[in-house]
Design a protein around this motif. Structure first.
Motif, mmCIF file in Angstrom:
data_model
loop_
_atom_site.group_PDB
_atom_site.id
_atom_site.type_symbol
_atom_site.label_atom_id
_atom_site.label_comp_id
_atom_site.label_asym_id
_atom_site.label_seq_id
_atom_site.Cartn_x
_atom_site.Cartn_y
_atom_site.Cartn_z
ATOM 1 N N PRO A 44 0.808 -1.225 0.000
ATOM 2 C CA PRO A 44 0.000 0.000 0.000
ATOM 3 C C PRO A 44 0.842 1.277 0.000
ATOM 4 C CG PRO A 44 -0.907 -1.570 1.550
ATOM 5 C CD PRO A 44 0.404 -2.127 1.082
ATOM 6 N N VAL A 45 1.966 1.248 0.703
ATOM 7 C CA VAL A 45 2.844 2.421 0.711
ATOM 8 C C VAL A 45 3.476 2.616 -0.659
ATOM 9 C CG1 VAL A 45 4.986 3.358 1.692
ATOM 10 C CG2 VAL A 45 3.300 2.289 3.183
ATOM 11 N N LEU A 46 3.921 1.525 -1.266
ATOM 12 C CA LEU A 46 4.577 1.596 -2.567
ATOM 13 C C LEU A 46 3.624 2.071 -3.663
ATOM 14 C CD1 LEU A 46 7.333 0.939 -3.865
ATOM 15 C CD2 LEU A 46 6.467 -1.344 -4.321
ATOM 16 N N LEU A 47 2.376 1.645 -3.599
ATOM 17 C CA LEU A 47 1.412 1.977 -4.649
ATOM 18 C C LEU A 47 0.486 3.142 -4.299
ATOM 19 C CD1 LEU A 47 0.330 -1.578 -5.847
ATOM 20 C CD2 LEU A 47 1.904 0.009 -6.936
ATOM 21 N N TYR A 48 0.714 3.786 -3.177
ATOM 22 C CA TYR A 48 -0.195 4.839 -2.723
ATOM 23 C C TYR A 48 -0.369 5.926 -3.791
ATOM 24 C CZ TYR A 48 -2.284 8.564 -0.015
ATOM 25 O OH TYR A 48 -3.131 9.547 0.435
ATOM 26 N N GLY A 49 -1.595 6.115 -4.239
ATOM 27 C CA GLY A 49 -1.936 7.175 -5.169
ATOM 28 C C GLY A 49 -1.562 6.925 -6.617
ATOM 29 N N LEU A 50 -0.920 5.808 -6.916
ATOM 30 C CA LEU A 50 -0.453 5.574 -8.281
ATOM 31 C C LEU A 50 -1.553 5.142 -9.236
ATOM 32 C CD1 LEU A 50 3.028 3.932 -7.761
ATOM 33 C CD2 LEU A 50 2.499 6.256 -8.463
ATOM 34 N N GLU A 51 -2.723 4.758 -8.705
ATOM 35 C CA GLU A 51 -3.802 4.371 -9.608
ATOM 36 C C GLU A 51 -4.315 5.563 -10.409
ATOM 37 O OE1 GLU A 51 -5.416 4.667 -5.397
ATOM 38 O OE2 GLU A 51 -3.869 3.499 -6.340
ATOM 39 N N SER A 52 -3.975 6.765 -9.971
ATOM 40 C CA SER A 52 -4.418 7.955 -10.704
ATOM 41 C C SER A 52 -3.369 8.436 -11.708
ATOM 42 C CB SER A 52 -4.754 9.079 -9.724
ATOM 43 O OG SER A 52 -3.595 9.453 -9.007
ATOM 44 N N VAL A 53 -2.288 7.675 -11.857
ATOM 45 C CA VAL A 53 -1.185 8.059 -12.737
ATOM 46 C C VAL A 53 -0.952 6.952 -13.761
ATOM 47 C CG1 VAL A 53 1.270 8.651 -12.813
ATOM 48 C CG2 VAL A 53 -0.102 9.320 -10.842
ATOM 49 N N LYS A 54 -0.729 7.342 -15.003
ATOM 50 C CA LYS A 54 -0.387 6.359 -16.027
ATOM 51 C C LYS A 54 1.134 6.181 -16.027
ATOM 52 C CE LYS A 54 -0.601 5.316 -20.912
ATOM 53 N NZ LYS A 54 -0.862 5.832 -22.247
ATOM 54 N N LEU A 55 1.566 4.971 -15.698
ATOM 55 C CA LEU A 55 2.997 4.670 -15.666
ATOM 56 C C LEU A 55 3.404 3.946 -16.942
ATOM 57 C CD1 LEU A 55 3.354 3.336 -12.007
ATOM 58 C CD2 LEU A 55 3.881 5.615 -12.839
ATOM 59 N N ASN A 56 4.577 4.294 -17.477
ATOM 60 C CA ASN A 56 5.079 3.550 -18.630
ATOM 61 C C ASN A 56 5.843 2.325 -18.124
ATOM 62 O OD1 ASN A 56 7.740 4.348 -17.975
ATOM 63 N ND2 ASN A 56 7.561 6.195 -19.223
ATOM 64 N N LYS A 57 6.332 1.496 -19.050
ATOM 65 C CA LYS A 57 6.959 0.228 -18.660
ATOM 66 C C LYS A 57 8.215 0.431 -17.819
ATOM 67 C CE LYS A 57 5.290 -2.851 -22.211
ATOM 68 N NZ LYS A 57 5.639 -3.934 -23.127
ATOM 69 N N SER A 58 9.035 1.427 -18.160
ATOM 70 C CA SER A 58 10.270 1.631 -17.396
ATOM 71 C C SER A 58 9.963 2.131 -15.982
ATOM 72 C CB SER A 58 11.217 2.585 -18.116
ATOM 73 O OG SER A 58 10.687 3.883 -18.171
ATOM 74 N N GLU A 59 8.972 2.998 -15.832
ATOM 75 C CA GLU A 59 8.589 3.469 -14.495
ATOM 76 C C GLU A 59 8.017 2.330 -13.668
ATOM 77 O OE1 GLU A 59 7.353 8.068 -15.603
ATOM 78 O OE2 GLU A 59 5.882 6.451 -15.855
ATOM 79 N N LEU A 60 7.220 1.495 -14.282
ATOM 80 C CA LEU A 60 6.635 0.351 -13.584
ATOM 81 C C LEU A 60 7.710 -0.662 -13.200
ATOM 82 C CD1 LEU A 60 3.922 -0.573 -12.586
ATOM 83 C CD2 LEU A 60 3.534 -1.667 -14.778
ATOM 84 N N SER A 61 8.673 -0.858 -14.083
ATOM 85 C CA SER A 61 9.780 -1.764 -13.791
ATOM 86 C C SER A 61 10.613 -1.246 -12.624
ATOM 87 C CB SER A 61 10.648 -1.924 -15.036
ATOM 88 O OG SER A 61 11.787 -2.672 -14.741
ATOM 89 N N ARG A 62 10.902 0.041 -12.627
ATOM 90 C CA ARG A 62 11.666 0.659 -11.551
ATOM 91 C C ARG A 62 10.902 0.574 -10.228
ATOM 92 N NH1 ARG A 62 12.309 6.133 -13.095
ATOM 93 N NH2 ARG A 62 12.967 5.238 -15.063
ATOM 94 N N LEU A 63 9.607 0.750 -10.292
ATOM 95 C CA LEU A 63 8.774 0.688 -9.100
ATOM 96 C C LEU A 63 8.662 -0.735 -8.556
ATOM 97 C CD1 LEU A 63 6.900 2.436 -7.298
ATOM 98 C CD2 LEU A 63 5.037 1.729 -8.785
ATOM 99 N N SER A 64 8.653 -1.715 -9.430
ATOM 100 C CA SER A 64 8.485 -3.102 -8.981
ATOM 101 C C SER A 64 9.774 -3.713 -8.437
ATOM 102 C CB SER A 64 7.941 -3.966 -10.111
ATOM 103 O OG SER A 64 8.886 -4.110 -11.130
ATOM 104 N N HIS A 65 10.892 -3.035 -8.623
ATOM 105 C CA HIS A 65 12.177 -3.587 -8.163
ATOM 106 C C HIS A 65 12.189 -3.885 -6.658
ATOM 107 C CE1 HIS A 65 16.421 -4.470 -8.152
ATOM 108 N NE2 HIS A 65 16.579 -3.601 -7.181
ATOM 109 N N PRO A 66 11.779 -2.964 -5.767
ATOM 110 C CA PRO A 66 11.791 -3.306 -4.334
ATOM 111 C C PRO A 66 10.872 -4.476 -3.996
ATOM 112 C CG PRO A 66 11.382 -0.953 -4.633
ATOM 113 C CD PRO A 66 11.389 -1.584 -5.990
ATOM 114 N N TYR A 67 9.718 -4.541 -4.642
ATOM 115 C CA TYR A 67 8.768 -5.634 -4.403
ATOM 116 C C TYR A 67 9.380 -6.968 -4.818
ATOM 117 C CZ TYR A 67 4.398 -8.306 -4.919
ATOM 118 O OH TYR A 67 3.408 -9.254 -4.846
ATOM 119 N N THR A 68 9.990 -6.994 -5.982
ATOM 120 C CA THR A 68 10.611 -8.221 -6.472
ATOM 121 C C THR A 68 11.805 -8.620 -5.607
ATOM 122 O OG1 THR A 68 9.929 -7.580 -8.691
ATOM 123 C CG2 THR A 68 11.544 -9.341 -8.540
ATOM 124 N N MET A 69 12.546 -7.633 -5.115
ATOM 125 C CA MET A 69 13.711 -7.936 -4.275
ATOM 126 C C MET A 69 13.310 -8.641 -2.983
ATOM 127 S SD MET A 69 16.436 -7.332 -5.828
ATOM 128 C CE MET A 69 17.545 -7.614 -4.475
#
Length: 163
Positions: A44-69
């Motif tokens: 919830p902290v990582l994704l807070y407020g992001l549903e209102s933003v369109k992310l491209n693939k590189s931004e989404l990849s960068r964002l998913s790095h901590p989750y995947t780690m």
């Protein structure tokens, strides 16, 4: 009486409970106490407020790095296919699926608002975004949250079976 050693022992005990090794049941489902903690606090902290933003693939990849780690550390592997399978068998969608789920649910709510400005912006920008993301998973405008999540899981399952 000096409470510091007792308090330190208690903290060490609680820490060991949280950092227990991975447990797998006979049905093939694996469980680590750390995964629910990540799901309930970190996501919830990582994704807070992001549903209102369109992310491209590189931004989404960068964002998913901590989750995947987190999964890399828990399961001790850096293989993306193994991590995907671990996410599947522990009941966790990858972060890009979670983001798209939240985005779709957010966009579905916008046309129901009584605010004319929100309706205007939804028709100008959100409707196309909804259809582009929804078509990726075979989601219809009439699908509810449960159906959307089921279709996301279905697509994720298909990807896991292809590995």
């Amino acid at each position: 009486q000096n409470w510091a050693p007792l308090y330190t022992d208690l903290l060490q005990y609680k820490f060991n409970i949280i950092i227990l090794p991975l447990h797998c049941t006979g049905s093939g489902h694996c469980f680590s106490p750390r995964i629910p903690l990540v799901s309930s606090f970190a996501i919830p902290v990582l994704l807070y407020g992001l549903e209102s933003v369109k992310l491209n693939k590189s931004e989404l990849s960068r964002l998913s790095h901590p989750y995947t780690m987190v999964f890399h550390k828990i399961f001790g592997t850096y293989s993306n296919s193994i991590i995907s399978q671990c996410q599947y068998y522990t009941g966790n969608l990858p972060l890009d699926y979670l983001y798209k789920f939240r985005l779709l649910c957010f966009l579905k709510k916008l046309p129901n608002l009584s605010n004319n400005t929100c309706n205007y912006f939804y028709k100008m920008f959100g409707l196309d975004l909804f259809h582009s993301v929804a078509s990726e998973f075979g989601i219809d405008e009439n699908d509810n949250r449960y159906n959307i999540k089921s279709k996301l899981w279905s697509k994720f399952t298909t990807g896991i079976e292809a590995l």
